[in-house]
Design a protein around this motif. Structure first.
Motif, PDB file in Angstrom:
ATOM      1  N   LEU A 148       9.143  31.047  13.746  1.00 36.35           N
ATOM      2  CA  LEU A 148       9.609  32.429  13.723  1.00 36.35           C
ATOM      3  C   LEU A 148       9.626  33.023  15.126  1.00 36.35           C
ATOM      4  CD1 LEU A 148       7.384  33.687  10.748  1.00 36.35           C
ATOM      5  CD2 LEU A 148       9.716  32.753  10.613  1.00 36.35           C
ATOM      6  N   CYS A 149      10.387  34.096  15.268  1.00 34.15           N
ATOM      7  CA  CYS A 149      10.377  34.911  16.485  1.00 34.15           C
ATOM      8  C   CYS A 149      10.209  36.352  16.022  1.00 34.15           C
ATOM      9  CB  CYS A 149      11.678  34.730  17.258  1.00 34.15           C
ATOM     10  SG  CYS A 149      11.723  35.557  18.859  1.00 34.15           S
ATOM     11  N   ASN A 150       9.050  36.951  16.301  1.00 30.72           N
ATOM     12  CA  ASN A 150       8.703  38.267  15.759  1.00 30.72           C
ATOM     13  C   ASN A 150       8.004  39.116  16.824  1.00 30.72           C
ATOM     14  OD1 ASN A 150       7.940  40.437  14.097  1.00 30.72           O
ATOM     15  ND2 ASN A 150       6.054  39.409  13.461  1.00 30.72           N
ATOM     16  N   PRO A 151       8.663  40.196  17.279  1.00 30.28           N
ATOM     17  CA  PRO A 151      10.011  40.671  16.976  1.00 30.28           C
ATOM     18  C   PRO A 151      11.077  39.660  17.409  1.00 30.28           C
ATOM     19  CG  PRO A 151       8.704  42.421  17.967  1.00 30.28           C
ATOM     20  CD  PRO A 151       7.922  41.159  18.126  1.00 30.28           C
ATOM     21  N   ASN A 152      12.200  39.716  16.694  1.00 30.06           N
ATOM     22  CA  ASN A 152      13.215  38.696  16.910  1.00 30.06           C
ATOM     23  C   ASN A 152      14.027  38.954  18.170  1.00 30.06           C
ATOM     24  OD1 ASN A 152      16.288  37.807  16.413  1.00 30.06           O
ATOM     25  ND2 ASN A 152      14.930  36.387  15.361  1.00 30.06           N
ATOM     26  N   GLY A 156      16.311  41.964  17.466  1.00 30.04           N
ATOM     27  CA  GLY A 156      15.401  43.099  17.437  1.00 30.04           C
ATOM     28  C   GLY A 156      14.812  43.370  16.067  1.00 30.04           C
ATOM     29  N   HIS A 157      15.003  42.451  15.116  1.00 29.08           N
ATOM     30  CA  HIS A 157      14.445  42.628  13.771  1.00 29.08           C
ATOM     31  C   HIS A 157      12.932  42.442  13.793  1.00 29.08           C
ATOM     32  CE1 HIS A 157      13.781  42.243   9.475  1.00 29.08           C
ATOM     33  NE2 HIS A 157      13.205  41.073   9.679  1.00 29.08           N
ATOM     34  N   THR A 158      12.213  43.318  13.074  1.00 30.62           N
ATOM     35  CA  THR A 158      10.778  43.149  12.859  1.00 30.62           C
ATOM     36  C   THR A 158      10.531  43.118  11.354  1.00 30.62           C
ATOM     37  OG1 THR A 158      10.433  45.547  12.982  1.00 30.62           O
ATOM     38  CG2 THR A 158      10.070  44.282  14.994  1.00 30.62           C
ATOM     39  N   GLY A 191      11.088  51.520  12.960  1.00 31.99           N
ATOM     40  CA  GLY A 191      11.158  50.560  11.869  1.00 31.99           C
ATOM     41  C   GLY A 191       9.780  50.320  11.273  1.00 31.99           C
ATOM     42  N   PRO A 192       9.569  49.167  10.656  1.00 32.01           N
ATOM     43  CA  PRO A 192       8.290  48.919   9.978  1.00 32.01           C
ATOM     44  C   PRO A 192       7.125  48.683  10.920  1.00 32.01           C
ATOM     45  CG  PRO A 192       9.652  46.948   9.912  1.00 32.01           C
ATOM     46  CD  PRO A 192      10.516  48.041  10.486  1.00 32.01           C
ATOM     47  N   GLY A 193       7.404  48.476  12.211  1.00 33.56           N
ATOM     48  CA  GLY A 193       6.338  48.164  13.153  1.00 33.56           C
ATOM     49  C   GLY A 193       6.084  46.670  13.218  1.00 33.56           C
TER      50      GLY A 193
END
Length: 363
Positions: A148-152, A156-158, A191-193
């Motif tokens: 995974l990549c978080n945040p992406n 920029g997806h979290t 966003g969700p953080g």
């Protein structure tokens, strides 16, 4: 034979072009006096060779992470080095790794480990969120890990805590290691953080996090990161690291300790403006009629620029306008999208809009 890292290859292609739009990524700041003084004090001091990294730096990191500094942390030459070593330590030739895409440039690292990346597409219509059902459908007897990549980066997806828990539960059901690059944890705007992967270790023990101190503290020129993993996995990663680099240089580790433990006010001006720049970029892209999913984090957006071309043709069309941006294929994603950076000056973001609409710069 491996290709060059896409971002560096693009930088070479863009470097000779006149009148570029001043887009930039993460900030690189002059070090404050307390960091300079810490380095000055030890510059002539010999250090014992400790391959897991400076005990003082690991101790400084361990508290907020709720980690055992002796058993669960390894200091590396940046996040990319940490991830590359972790993949080579934990995978064997022929292993398959599930990778929600688009995502960061993991491809070369996976292939150096002898593994086969299995890219599972995410969709703009879903906010670029990973699809657990699609991931589960891609599992074979050779699947060993989920990456995974978080945040992406680049979207920029979290993920929400629930979304991340679904992915961890999927890995637990199938006995997969989960590895997560969390280099943009300090770049979350809304966003969700950001939910650290390690907060879910009660659901599954085999979780490996790689993080960039260089990015999160604006000193990428020092090249410092770390790996956080349970002891049995970290022992394997540590052994591979010793063969790869022996240890990270002592002076950068002293600088990192001073950055992490010292005053943080010098970082606020650089980090405080990213949400405003993100919003400005969204306004600029909207005015130019460019579709884009609102990124919750990072210093990049991933708009649909298919009207200008795809792949290398899209990159060339953007370069002709003075805009250096990687097409989505570099991120194992849709090639009619491109990653646009917004870490530079706000005037540069406005100029980008003019170049896209043909009202500024060069065609």
């Amino acid at each position: 034979m491996l290709d060059r890292l896409p971002a560096l290859s693009l930088a070479d292609r863009a470097g000779h072009r006149p009148d570029p739009v001043p887009l930039a990524g993460v900030p690189v700041l002059p070090m404050p006096e307390h960091v300079v003084e810490a380095v000055r004090r030890v510059a002539g001091t010999p250090f014992p060779r400790i391959s897991r990294g400076s005990p003082a730096l690991r101790a400084a990191l361990a508290g907020p992470l709720d980690a055992d500094p002796e058993r669960e942390l390894l200091i590396t030459h940046g996040a990319q080095h940490g991830m590359s070593v972790a993949l080579r330590a934990l995978l064997t030739p022929g292993d398959e790794v599930l990778v929600p895409a688009p995502t960061y440039f993991f491809d070369g690292m996976l292939r150096m480990a002898g593994a086969r990346p299995v890219y599972v597409p995410t969709r703009a219509g879903d906010g670029w969120a990973a699809d657990p059902q699609a991931l589960e459908a891609a599992i074979t007897p050779s699947t060993r890990a989920l990456l995974l990549c978080n945040p992406n980066n680049p979207t920029g997806h979290t993920p929400t805590r629930s979304q991340l828990a679904d992915l961890v539960d999927l890995a637990a059901r199938h006995g997969l290691i989960v590895l997560s690059d969390e280099s943009y944890e300090r770049y979350v705007h809304d966003g969700p953080g950001y939910v650290p992967l390690q907060e879910l270790r009660d659901r599954h023990p085999d979780l490996v996090t790689v993080t960039s101190l260089s990015k999160n503290y604006a000193f990428t020129h020092w090249r410092i990161g770390y790996v956080h993993a349970p002891g049995p996995l970290l022992d394997r990663i540590h052994a591979a690291f010793e063969w790869d680099a022996i240890n990270v240089g002592d002076i950068p580790q002293v600088a990192a300790e001073a950055v992490v433990t010292g005053p943080q006010d010098w970082l606020r001006p650089a980090f405080g403006g990213f949400r405003r720049k993100r919003d400005l970029l969204l306004d600029v892209l909207g005015a130019a009629g460019v579709p884009v999913v609102r990124p919750a984090a990072g210093i990049f957006a991933f708009p649909d620029l298919g009207r200008l071309g795809t792949g290398r043709g899209l990159e060339d069309a953007l370069l002709a306008r003075g805009i250096a941006a990687l097409a989505g294929g570099a991120f194992s994603g849709p090639d009619d999208h491109a990653r646009i950076l917004y870490g530079g000056p706000e005037d540069g973001i406005r100029e980008l809009g003019c170049r896209l609409t043909g009202s500024g710069g060069r065609e």
